[in-house]
Design an enzyme around this catalytic site. Structure first.
Site, mmCIF file in Angstrom:
data_model
loop_
_atom_site.group_PDB
_atom_site.id
_atom_site.type_symbol
_atom_site.label_atom_id
_atom_site.label_comp_id
_atom_site.label_asym_id
_atom_site.label_seq_id
_atom_site.Cartn_x
_atom_site.Cartn_y
_atom_site.Cartn_z
ATOM 1 N N CYS A 105 0.857 -1.189 0.000
ATOM 2 C CA CYS A 105 0.000 0.000 0.000
ATOM 3 C C CYS A 105 0.890 1.234 0.000
ATOM 4 O O CYS A 105 2.101 1.127 -0.096
ATOM 5 C CB CYS A 105 -1.009 -0.006 1.138
ATOM 6 S SG CYS A 105 -0.312 0.140 2.777
ATOM 7 N N CYS A 137 -4.436 -0.406 -2.224
ATOM 8 C CA CYS A 137 -4.955 0.939 -2.465
ATOM 9 C C CYS A 137 -4.627 1.338 -3.900
ATOM 10 O O CYS A 137 -3.728 0.769 -4.523
ATOM 11 C CB CYS A 137 -4.376 1.951 -1.477
ATOM 12 S SG CYS A 137 -2.619 2.271 -1.680
ATOM 13 N N CYS A 140 2.956 0.556 -8.500
ATOM 14 C CA CYS A 140 3.586 -0.708 -8.121
ATOM 15 C C CYS A 140 4.852 -0.923 -8.949
ATOM 16 O O CYS A 140 4.822 -0.806 -10.177
ATOM 17 C CB CYS A 140 2.606 -1.865 -8.353
ATOM 18 S SG CYS A 140 3.210 -3.457 -7.761
#
Length: 145
Positions: A10, A82, A89
């Site tokens: 996250c 999230c 990412c």
């Protein structure tokens, strides 16, 4: 049989990913090796620690960390929790499957709370939603392949 290695990712590794790692270690340590990290490091959220303790899971010894602080690992799954983590990412090897399972951000929801009790209610709701998701692991991952 080797354990499935899952990284919960996250934004700040302060709340949701810590809860997910805690629940996974508590409920699924026989089949899953759980890790958590953040795109950034925000510090462990004390409300997250409190509501997890109320549910019988101690995450007080966990530390907020970024990806570069994890041991050199290959993960079977990276689960983003999230939208920011999903969008930013980092790259993982081809064998690593990325899955997004979004949960509301308790600190953000708590900002408008009129009382401490109301604020903690947001944390408890998300804690329980994450618990329910973790209970379905690793089988739930097969549905997303």
């Amino acid at each position: 049989m080797s354990k499935v290695k899952i990284l919960f990712l996250c934004t700040g590794n302060s709340c949701r990913s810590q809860m997910a790692e805690g629940w996974t270690r508590h409920l699924k340590s026989d089949v899953i090796e759980a890790f958590s990290a953040g795109i950034e490091k925000h510090g462990l959220n004390p409300h997250a620690v409190r509501v997890m303790a109320e549910a019988g899971v101690d995450i007080s010894g966990f530390r907020s960390k970024t990806m570069d602080k994890l041991p050199d690992q290959e993960f079977d799954y990276v689960i983003t929790l999230c939208g920011h983590a999903q969008e930013t990412c980092p790259f993982f090897p081809a064998k690593t499957r990325r899955i997004h399972v979004g949960f509301d951000d308790p600190p953000k929801l708590a900002q408008t709370a009129q009382s401490e009790e109301e604020a903690l209610g947001h944390y408890c709701r998300v804690r329980d939603e994450i618990r329910d998701y973790v209970r379905a692991l690793p089988e739930a991952l097969g549905e997303r392949l």
